[in-house]
Design an enzyme around this catalytic site. Structure first.
Site, PDB file in Angstrom:
ATOM      1  N   HIS A 305      -3.530   1.659  -0.082  1.00  0.00           N
ATOM      2  CA  HIS A 305      -4.465   2.566   0.576  1.00  0.00           C
ATOM      3  C   HIS A 305      -5.153   1.839   1.718  1.00  0.00           C
ATOM      4  O   HIS A 305      -5.426   0.646   1.600  1.00  0.00           O
ATOM      5  CB  HIS A 305      -5.514   3.079  -0.419  1.00  0.00           C
ATOM      6  CG  HIS A 305      -6.184   4.318   0.055  1.00  0.00           C
ATOM      7  ND1 HIS A 305      -7.260   4.294   0.900  1.00  0.00           N
ATOM      8  CD2 HIS A 305      -5.896   5.619  -0.158  1.00  0.00           C
ATOM      9  CE1 HIS A 305      -7.609   5.536   1.175  1.00  0.00           C
ATOM     10  NE2 HIS A 305      -6.808   6.357   0.555  1.00  0.00           N
ATOM     11  N   ASP A 362      -2.162   9.742  -5.424  1.00  0.00           N
ATOM     12  CA  ASP A 362      -0.939  10.539  -5.302  1.00  0.00           C
ATOM     13  C   ASP A 362       0.168  10.092  -6.230  1.00  0.00           C
ATOM     14  O   ASP A 362       1.097  10.844  -6.499  1.00  0.00           O
ATOM     15  CB  ASP A 362      -0.454  10.525  -3.850  1.00  0.00           C
ATOM     16  CG  ASP A 362      -1.366  11.356  -2.991  1.00  0.00           C
ATOM     17  OD1 ASP A 362      -1.885  12.343  -3.512  1.00  0.00           O
ATOM     18  OD2 ASP A 362      -1.572  11.013  -1.823  1.00  0.00           O
TER      19      ASP A 362
HETATM   20  N1  CMC Z   1       4.873  -0.735  -0.554  1.00  0.00           N
HETATM   21  C1  CMC Z   1       5.181  -1.994  -0.118  1.00  0.00           C
HETATM   22  N2  CMC Z   1       4.399  -2.689   0.716  1.00  0.00           N
HETATM   23  C2  CMC Z   1       3.279  -2.113   1.161  1.00  0.00           C
HETATM   24  C3  CMC Z   1       2.902  -0.814   0.750  1.00  0.00           C
HETATM   25  C4  CMC Z   1       3.732  -0.123  -0.140  1.00  0.00           C
HETATM   26  N3  CMC Z   1       3.418   1.108  -0.558  1.00  0.00           N
HETATM   27  N4  CMC Z   1       1.738  -0.468   1.342  1.00  0.00           N
HETATM   28  C5  CMC Z   1       1.382  -1.527   2.107  1.00  0.00           C
HETATM   29  N5  CMC Z   1       2.311  -2.516   1.986  1.00  0.00           N
HETATM   30  C6  CMC Z   1       2.240  -3.865   2.593  1.00  0.00           C
HETATM   31  C7  CMC Z   1       2.592  -3.836   4.067  1.00  0.00           C
HETATM   32  O1  CMC Z   1       3.962  -4.065   4.289  1.00  0.00           O
HETATM   33  C8  CMC Z   1       1.733  -4.970   4.587  1.00  0.00           C
HETATM   34  O2  CMC Z   1       2.349  -6.184   4.230  1.00  0.00           O
HETATM   35  P1  CMC Z   1       2.202  -7.485   5.209  1.00  0.00           P
HETATM   36  O3  CMC Z   1       0.738  -7.798   5.248  1.00  0.00           O
HETATM   37  O4  CMC Z   1       3.032  -8.541   4.562  1.00  0.00           O
HETATM   38  O5  CMC Z   1       2.747  -7.056   6.545  1.00  0.00           O
HETATM   39  C9  CMC Z   1       0.456  -4.878   3.764  1.00  0.00           C
HETATM   40  O6  CMC Z   1       0.883  -4.280   2.510  1.00  0.00           O
HETATM   41  C10 CMC Z   1      -0.643  -4.006   4.401  1.00  0.00           C
HETATM   42  O7  CMC Z   1      -0.079  -2.726   4.711  1.00  0.00           O
HETATM   43  P2  CMC Z   1      -0.505  -1.825   5.949  1.00  0.00           P
HETATM   44  O8  CMC Z   1       0.620  -0.919   6.297  1.00  0.00           O
HETATM   45  O9  CMC Z   1      -1.056  -2.709   7.027  1.00  0.00           O
HETATM   46  O10 CMC Z   1      -1.703  -1.004   5.321  1.00  0.00           O
HETATM   47  P3  CMC Z   1      -2.308   0.324   5.915  1.00  0.00           P
HETATM   48  O11 CMC Z   1      -3.743   0.323   5.516  1.00  0.00           O
HETATM   49  O12 CMC Z   1      -2.012   0.479   7.364  1.00  0.00           O
HETATM   50  O13 CMC Z   1      -1.501   1.487   5.152  1.00  0.00           O
HETATM   51  C11 CMC Z   1      -0.875   3.110   3.537  1.00  0.00           C
HETATM   52  C12 CMC Z   1      -1.992   2.186   4.062  1.00  0.00           C
HETATM   53  C13 CMC Z   1      -1.447   4.032   2.471  1.00  0.00           C
HETATM   54  C14 CMC Z   1      -0.335   3.987   4.712  1.00  0.00           C
HETATM   55  C15 CMC Z   1       0.258   2.229   2.958  1.00  0.00           C
HETATM   56  O14 CMC Z   1      -0.221   1.457   1.878  1.00  0.00           O
HETATM   57  C16 CMC Z   1       1.475   3.050   2.524  1.00  0.00           C
HETATM   58  O15 CMC Z   1       2.349   3.343   3.337  1.00  0.00           O
HETATM   59  N6  CMC Z   1       1.527   3.458   1.208  1.00  0.00           N
HETATM   60  C17 CMC Z   1       2.581   4.333   0.730  1.00  0.00           C
HETATM   61  C18 CMC Z   1       2.244   5.765   1.108  1.00  0.00           C
HETATM   62  C19 CMC Z   1       1.146   6.352   0.243  1.00  0.00           C
HETATM   63  O16 CMC Z   1       1.161   6.228  -0.990  1.00  0.00           O
HETATM   64  N7  CMC Z   1       0.193   7.039   0.902  1.00  0.00           N
HETATM   65  C20 CMC Z   1      -0.878   7.761   0.198  1.00  0.00           C
HETATM   66  C21 CMC Z   1      -2.245   7.227   0.499  1.00  0.00           C
HETATM   67  S1  CMC Z   1      -3.450   7.922  -0.630  1.00  0.00           S
HETATM   68  C22 CMC Z   1      -3.574   9.572  -0.182  1.00  0.00           C
HETATM   69  C23 CMC Z   1      -4.319   9.780   1.094  1.00  0.00           C
HETATM   70  O17 CMC Z   1      -5.497   9.421   1.166  1.00  0.00           O
HETATM   71  O18 CMC Z   1      -3.702  10.346   2.015  1.00  0.00           O
END
Ligand code: CMC
Length: 423
Positions: A305, A362
């Site tokens: 998240h 989710d």
């Molecule tokens: N699986 C594998 N690696 C992950 C995941 C994941 N689900 N989420 C983040 N990472 C890794 C990412 O690769 C990065 O690694 P590194 O630092 O080595 O490059 C690190 O964790 C930080 O990730 P980020 O993409 O910079 O984090 P963000 O804050 O931009 O993204 C997120 C948040 C929710 C979009 C992301 O965690 C994700 O894509 N999760 C899966 C989709 C999901 O479940 N979304 C629902 C969110 S809750 C409902 C809502 O509020 O909408």
């Protein structure tokens, strides 16, 4: 408003900027005057930018806290029903017994949608995604109630809130019925909000549908836990659209569109697609490795998240509800077994621990909805139904005060001015 200042040095230039404190959360630096100094801030993804002042919801991501109007989400989920939470988000206080009854009665009497709106549904292909239908039909509400929608009139804004909260379950259920080729089921005033939604989803004209109270309660919890989440992508979209003075139904439709993506509300649907792709418990390790591989775009859906870096407080409640529903239904679904095993393995894996990636709301909501017999394509629709009150409360907060059109700037890296080629 404040005596505190932050000083920003840009080359020889030194710029003083006011610093404000909210009631909770980090201080913010007011950068509005920077434009007069000839510089902008650069913050793609808005990770360090507060785009508005708000009194509705507070999240402390480091400590897994979510407050609506000051009340922790766990306590609301335990003690209130969804419509009471709607009242709270919209009006700032929990309703008294009498206010609650009046609000519920009012919502109940707005659940029908204009009968001409049935025709909108038949304009869609049968295999249209229900989010596409919902986005279109909610946007179309603006054509039906436009004359009674002066955004500067508080009473009209309240009526619009009642209409939206009341009509969303009807629209959501009809999206499902349309895709299934079943007749639309009308709302029933003897049922509460979540019971009514379930009977419009699963009822048919041939026999009476008996609502299972445990499922209705679980549905209500899902609605509560998705009701608002501060300035996320879809809420910010609604605020941005609303800042132009656009019709509120159209603004809500823009929120639905933004919610649809798999990084946001589409994640609950993506979780189930992912579980189906994993297919068997023996494949879990391979998919975990894929998620950890920087060269592979695959991510574990339902994990991580932007704001919660400890745990998602909604996921805790949802996890309990998930177990209640699975026990009640006595379900032994291989996908659900994969989900439980995946959760355990990921929670013990160094990669996920280091990056503070926990199951989010989710992850569990998708599992509950599947167990209830709701198809995956409807998951985000149910999220949109629940979040409508959050979007609307933010829109209402914005238009009730003074606001300017939202207009971000950019770091331009394209061509410099050049001459048009001659000849
Ligand atoms: N699986 C594998 N690696 C992950 C995941 C994941 N689900 N989420 C983040 N990472 C890794 C990412 O690769 C990065 O690694 P590194 O630092 O080595 O490059 C690190 O964790 C930080 O990730 P980020 O993409 O910079 O984090 P963000 O804050 O931009 O993204 C997120 C948040 C929710 C979009 C992301 O965690 C994700 O894509 N999760 C899966 C989709 C999901 O479940 N979304 C629902 C969110 S809750 C409902 C809502 O509020 O909408």
């Amino acid at each position: 408003m404040t005596d505190r200042k932050a000083t920003l040095s840009v080359g020889e230039q030194s710029i003083e900027l006011p610093v404000y404190s909210g009631t909770e959360g980090p201080d913010v630096i007011d950068v509005r005057s920077l434009v007069q100094e000839g510089v902008f801030t650069y913050d793609p993804g808005f990770v360090s930018t507060a785009a508005c002042e708000s009194k509705i919801t507070y999240i402390d991501g480091a400590n897994g806290i979510l407050l609506h109007r000051g009340y922790p989400i766990q306590e609301l989920a335990e003690n209130s029903d969804y419509l009471e939470v709607c009242y709270l988000l919209l009006n700032g206080e929990l309703p008294t017994k009498e206010q609650g009854e009046v609000f519920k009665d009012t919502v109940k009497h707005h659940t029908m949608i204009h009968d001409q709106m049935r025709h909108f549904f038949s304009g869609f292909r049968r295999d249209a995604h229900p989010m596409a239908i919902m986005c279109g039909v909610v946007g179309a509400l603006s054509a039906f109630y436009h004359d009674q929608m002066d955004v500067n009139n508080e009473e009209q804004r309240q009526i619009t809130a009642h209409r939206l909260v009341a009509k969303m379950p009807t629209i959501a259920a009809w999206c499902y019925k349309y895709a299934n080729g079943q007749p639309f089921i009308y709302p029933r005033n003897d049922l509460n909000y979540s019971e009514n939604f379930l009977q419009m989803m699963f009822g048919n004209p041939c026999e009476e549908y008996k609502v299972n109270p445990i499922l209705a309660k679980a549905m209500d919890k899902i609605f509560i836990l998705h009701a608002d989440h501060e300035q996320n992508a879809s809420t910010s979209t609604v605020r941005l659209a609303g800042s132009t003075g656009a019709n509120p139904y159209a603004c809500i439709a823009s929120g639905i569109a933004a919610l649809w993506g798999p990084a946001h509300g589409g994640a609950n649907e993506a979780v189930l697609d992912m579980l189906a792709e994993i297919g068997d418990e023996s494949n879990i390790e391979r998919f975990i490795e894929k998620a950890k591989d920087k060269n592979d775009p695959f991510r574990l859906m339902g994990f991580g998240h932007r704001v919660y870096k400890n745990f998602d407080p909604r996921a805790k409640v949802m996890r309990e509800t998930c177990h209640e529903v699975l026990n009640e239904l006595g379900i032994d679904d291989p996908l659900l077994r994969i989900a439980q095993r995946l959760e355990k393995i990921a929670l013990e894996d160094e990669y996920f621990i280091e990056r503070k990636l926990f199951p989010n709301v989710d992850f569990y909501s998708g599992i509950i909805l599947k167990a209830m017999g709701i198809p995956t394509s409807m998951f985000t629709v149910i999220f949109a139904l629940s979040r409508t009150i959050g979007w609307y409360s933010h829109w209402n907060e914005m238009v009730s005060g003074s606001f300017r059109i939202g207009r971000p700037r950019q770091l331009y890296t394209g061509s410099n001015q050049r001459d048009y080629p001659k000849g």
